[in-house]
Design an enzyme around this catalytic site. Structure first.
Site, short mmCIF file in Angstrom:
data_model
loop_
_atom_site.label_atom_id
_atom_site.label_comp_id
_atom_site.label_asym_id
_atom_site.label_seq_id
_atom_site.Cartn_x
_atom_site.Cartn_y
_atom_site.Cartn_z
N ASP A 100 141.72 80.21 -4.03
CA ASP A 100 142.05 78.89 -3.48
C ASP A 100 142.21 78.93 -1.96
O ASP A 100 141.92 79.93 -1.32
CB ASP A 100 143.31 78.33 -4.15
CG ASP A 100 144.56 79.10 -3.75
OD1 ASP A 100 144.44 80.29 -3.43
OD2 ASP A 100 145.65 78.49 -3.73
N LYS A 117 151.78 85.50 -5.35
CA LYS A 117 150.65 85.68 -6.24
C LYS A 117 149.45 86.06 -5.39
O LYS A 117 149.44 85.84 -4.19
CB LYS A 117 150.40 84.43 -7.08
CG LYS A 117 150.24 83.13 -6.32
CD LYS A 117 150.29 81.97 -7.31
CE LYS A 117 149.86 80.65 -6.70
NZ LYS A 117 151.00 79.86 -6.19
N ASP A 142 144.59 79.30 0.23
CA ASP A 142 145.35 80.36 0.88
C ASP A 142 145.23 81.71 0.19
O ASP A 142 145.95 82.66 0.54
CB ASP A 142 146.82 79.96 1.03
CG ASP A 142 147.48 79.69 -0.32
OD1 ASP A 142 146.79 79.30 -1.26
OD2 ASP A 142 148.71 79.89 -0.42
N ARG A 174 154.86 70.10 2.21
CA ARG A 174 153.46 69.68 2.30
C ARG A 174 153.39 68.19 2.57
O ARG A 174 154.03 67.41 1.87
CB ARG A 174 152.70 70.02 1.01
CG ARG A 174 152.59 71.51 0.83
CD ARG A 174 151.73 71.91 -0.34
NE ARG A 174 151.91 73.34 -0.55
CZ ARG A 174 151.35 74.03 -1.54
NH1 ARG A 174 150.57 73.42 -2.40
NH2 ARG A 174 151.56 75.32 -1.65
N ASP A 209 145.91 82.82 -2.88
CA ASP A 209 146.86 83.38 -3.84
C ASP A 209 146.51 83.07 -5.30
O ASP A 209 147.11 83.63 -6.21
CB ASP A 209 148.32 82.98 -3.51
CG ASP A 209 148.52 81.48 -3.46
OD1 ASP A 209 147.55 80.73 -3.65
OD2 ASP A 209 149.67 81.05 -3.21
N ARG A 210 145.54 82.19 -5.52
CA ARG A 210 145.16 81.88 -6.90
C ARG A 210 143.86 82.59 -7.28
O ARG A 210 143.08 82.98 -6.41
CB ARG A 210 144.95 80.38 -7.08
CG ARG A 210 146.18 79.58 -6.88
CD ARG A 210 145.95 78.15 -7.30
NE ARG A 210 147.16 77.37 -7.07
CZ ARG A 210 147.44 76.22 -7.68
NH1 ARG A 210 146.56 75.71 -8.53
NH2 ARG A 210 148.56 75.59 -7.42
N SER A 248 147.67 75.24 0.52
CA SER A 248 147.05 75.91 -0.63
C SER A 248 145.79 75.22 -1.14
O SER A 248 144.83 75.10 -0.41
CB SER A 248 148.10 76.04 -1.72
OG SER A 248 147.63 76.85 -2.74
N HIS A 249 145.85 74.75 -2.38
CA HIS A 249 144.65 74.18 -3.02
C HIS A 249 144.43 72.72 -2.63
O HIS A 249 143.45 72.11 -3.05
CB HIS A 249 144.80 74.27 -4.54
CG HIS A 249 146.08 73.63 -5.01
ND1 HIS A 249 147.31 74.20 -4.78
CD2 HIS A 249 146.31 72.45 -5.62
CE1 HIS A 249 148.25 73.41 -5.28
NE2 HIS A 249 147.67 72.33 -5.78
N GLU A 294 151.50 82.66 -13.53
CA GLU A 294 151.68 81.24 -13.79
C GLU A 294 150.39 80.69 -14.37
O GLU A 294 149.29 81.13 -14.01
CB GLU A 294 151.99 80.50 -12.49
CG GLU A 294 153.30 80.88 -11.85
CD GLU A 294 153.71 79.86 -10.80
OE1 GLU A 294 154.47 78.95 -11.13
OE2 GLU A 294 153.23 79.96 -9.65
N GLU A 295 150.55 79.66 -15.19
CA GLU A 295 149.37 79.03 -15.82
C GLU A 295 148.45 78.41 -14.79
O GLU A 295 147.30 78.12 -15.09
CB GLU A 295 149.81 77.99 -16.85
CG GLU A 295 150.84 76.96 -16.37
CD GLU A 295 150.37 76.05 -15.27
OE1 GLU A 295 149.22 75.60 -15.35
OE2 GLU A 295 151.16 75.79 -14.34
C1 VG1 Z 1 151.69 74.06 -8.45
C2 VG1 Z 1 151.60 74.98 -9.65
C3 VG1 Z 1 152.59 76.12 -9.52
C4 VG1 Z 1 152.34 76.86 -8.21
C5 VG1 Z 1 152.38 75.88 -7.05
C6 VG1 Z 1 152.00 76.53 -5.74
O1 VG1 Z 1 152.97 73.48 -8.37
O2 VG1 Z 1 151.84 74.25 -10.84
O3 VG1 Z 1 152.47 76.96 -10.63
O4 VG1 Z 1 153.30 77.85 -8.01
O5 VG1 Z 1 151.45 74.82 -7.27
O6 VG1 Z 1 150.76 77.12 -5.83
P1 VG1 Z 1 153.28 71.99 -8.88
O7 VG1 Z 1 154.71 71.74 -8.53
O8 VG1 Z 1 152.31 71.09 -8.19
O9 VG1 Z 1 153.02 71.99 -10.35
V1 VG1 Z 1 149.78 77.21 -4.47
O10 VG1 Z 1 148.48 78.08 -4.81
O11 VG1 Z 1 149.76 75.63 -4.06
O12 VG1 Z 1 150.73 77.99 -3.27
CO CO Z 2 147.60 78.80 -3.16
#
Ligand code: VG1
Ligand code: CO
Length: 542
Positions: free
Chosen positions: A276, A375, A278, A21, A280-281, A112-113, A362-363
């Protein structure tokens, strides 16, 4: 015609928690995107003539990169590419398409987000043939390749029209533009009791869904509105936009505040959810009650047998290490395996493939099952709806019943975003140095039982992943975790995860931050967050 273009390596192409990213202008630098894609292809073996899936969350630069992928896939010898119409595929839908059509792998274009737009973020992730994110063995090989790559191969053909489904031939490659929604919607219908959900909605149960101008809009329209009868007025921000309307497509209490406020209001719908960038959340909010994602995982696992796909029970549950132990209590009661993995969905793939777990979470608002290898935001929404329909209860009733049975695990994550990388690393290394001497020390009412740096030993392929977060366990079961984010694109983000289990039902209605006050104070005392980062409060509290 195939052209070989010489380039110098870009040294910063190390995949993080979920792919590479970077800011859009970084990907736009001449050769940058191509160097990364070629490094992926160079790290794979045996794909000649095989199928590649490609799609993204529709953010700015998605279409351009898809055209590049098509030309490079042709030049490198793939036989067929399946691409979502308009270049769109949600992450879980891409995972499903890879599995369903026996593809060699897939490229998912998403950050993603993270926010999008000309100065926002972009991302590229490679998924393997099981539909899941490439494991570390492969992402490490990709990174190594990026360090020495000297050329890429590209076929010279005009842009392919992505806006009509159909099959084309370009440069010897068969390109199929497919409906991004249909296969996924059918999969969902095969897992859940759509009749029961539809009946609940027809009887007046109100569902609202915020697609945050991200990829899930078209999926929500088909599944929630067309197939389940949700009021279209209650499906919000359903048009995907290249910049997500200028917002962060992150379904948390800061960026989905409007939904949260609606759900806490007097005339709130019965059930509210968001997804979110993409898809998946998931964010789940019942009328008057927010469900933290760790709790949601535990509640879904405890009730999954009420949905057709899971009626014979779960084989096991897996959660990322920082996720609360609420799900562990469910696994214990069900008598099934519980697995604790590092952050990032790529670590669940082996367990799912080996049939060692059925549900993972995941949290960070990610939940999913063995139906795909990512997810899945809408899946979580539909499983919740199926459970509510089967139990004929409100979200609040299900939640309170769960807490009464298992106790409540108070849980919160504090994010300190955009801090200086050196400060963040300094904080983590100072804390790591201290870990060995912490046990037995008392901080206000809490006494440290043990502390360590989390290493994961994969039970399937015996690989070891070290340095996956610093953990401090307190007597009585409270826990603190510190780690640095691996998805950001500027500076560093410190994540501090806090939890404490409360068995006494009389104490279950406390406010979360109050209930965690001793653990929050311990985090500050142990890690000197404000002194080292210059911040006196987190940027985001979940
Ligand atoms: C974050 C979350 C993690 C998740 C990852 C990708 O990673 O904490 O649980 O799997 O995003 O999610 P990090 O390294 O920033 O804590 V997503 O929805 O961005 O594909
Ligand atoms: Co995502």
């Amino acid at each position: 015609m195939i052209k070989t273009v010489e380039i110098s390596p870009f040294k910063d192409q190390k995949p993080g928690t979920s792919g590479l990213r970077k800011k859009v202008p970084v990907f736009q630098a001449p050769g940058y995107t191509e160097a990364f894609i070629q490094s992926i292809f160079d790290s794979l073996e045996g794909f000649k003539g095989q199928t590649l899936v490609v799609g993204g969350d529709g953010r700015f630069y998605n279409r351009e990169v898809i055209q590049t992928v098509l030309r490079m896939a042709a030049a490198n010898g793939f036989g067929r590419v399946l691409v979502g119409k308009g270049g769109i595929l949600s992450t879980p839908a891409a995972s499903h398409i890879i599995r369903k059509y026996g593809a060699f792998g897939g490229l998912i274009l998403s950050a993603s987000h993270n926010p999008g737009g000309p100065n926002g973020d972009f991302g590229i992730k490679y998924n393997v043939g099981n539909g899941g994110p490439a494991p570390e063995r492969i992402t490490d090989a990709i990174y190594a390749r990026t360090q020495e790559i000297d050329s890429y191969k590209i076929a010279m053909f005009n842009d392919v029209d992505l806006d009509e489904t159909g099959t084309f031939d370009a440069g010897g490659l068969t390109i199929e533009v497919i409906d991004p929604v249909a296969d996924y919607a059918d999969l969902m219908e095969s897992l859940f009791d759509f009749d029961a959900i539809q009946a609940m909605i027809a009887s007046g149960f109100k569902v609202t869904f915020d697609a945050m101008h991200a990829v899930t809009g078209p999926y929500a329209k088909e599944i929630l509105v067309q197939r389940l009868g949700v009021d279209p007025q209650l499906v919000l921000n359903a048009e995907p936009l290249e910049d997500f309307g200028g917002h962060h497509p992150d379904p948390n209490l800061v960026h989905a505040k409007t939904l949260h406020d609606t759900m806490m209001g007097e005339d709130a719908p019965d059930f509210g959810a968001a997804s979110d960038g993409d898809g998946d959340r998931n964010l789940i909010i019942g009328k008057g009650i927010f469900i933290n994602p760790s709790d949601s995982l535990a509640m879904l696992a405890a009730n999954a047998h009420l949905a057709p796909a899971y009626k014979t029970g779960l084989r096991g549950i897996a959660r990322s290490m920082p996720t609360s132990a609420a799900a562990d209590r469910v696994a214990d009661k069900l008598g099934v395996e519980m697995h604790e993995t590092p952050t990032g969905w790529k670590f669940f793939g082996n367990l799912l493939d080996a049939g060692r777990c059925t549900i993972c979470g995941e949290e960070s608002a990610g939940t999913g099952s063995d139906h795909v290898r990512e997810k899945d935001g809408l899946w979580a929404v539909l499983l919740w709806l199926n459970i509510l329909a089967a139990r004929d209860q409100s979200v609040k009733e299900v939640v309170h019943d769960h807490w009464a049975t298992y106790g409540r695990t108070f849980y919160s994550r504090h994010d300190y975003e955009g801090i200086e990388t050196e400060q963040a690393q300094g904080l983590m290394s100072a804390l790591e140095d201290k870990l060995g001497s912490l046990s037995g020390t008392s901080l206000n009412s809490l006494t440290v039982e043990r502390a360590d740096s989390f290493s994961y030993h994969d039970p399937i392929d015996a690989s070891i992943s070290s340095n996956q977060g610093l953990r401090i366990f307190f007597e009585g079961g409270a826990r603190l975790v510190f780690r640095l984010s691996g998805t950001g694109t500027s500076g560093a983000t410190l994540r501090v995860y806090m939890e404490r289990h409360e068995p006494d039902p009389a104490l279950h209605d406390q406010e979360t931050q109050e209930a965690l006050e001793p653990v929050i104070a311990a985090a500050e005392a142990i890690a000197e967050i404000s002194k080292r980062t210059g911040r006196d409060a987190p940027t985001v509290i979940t």
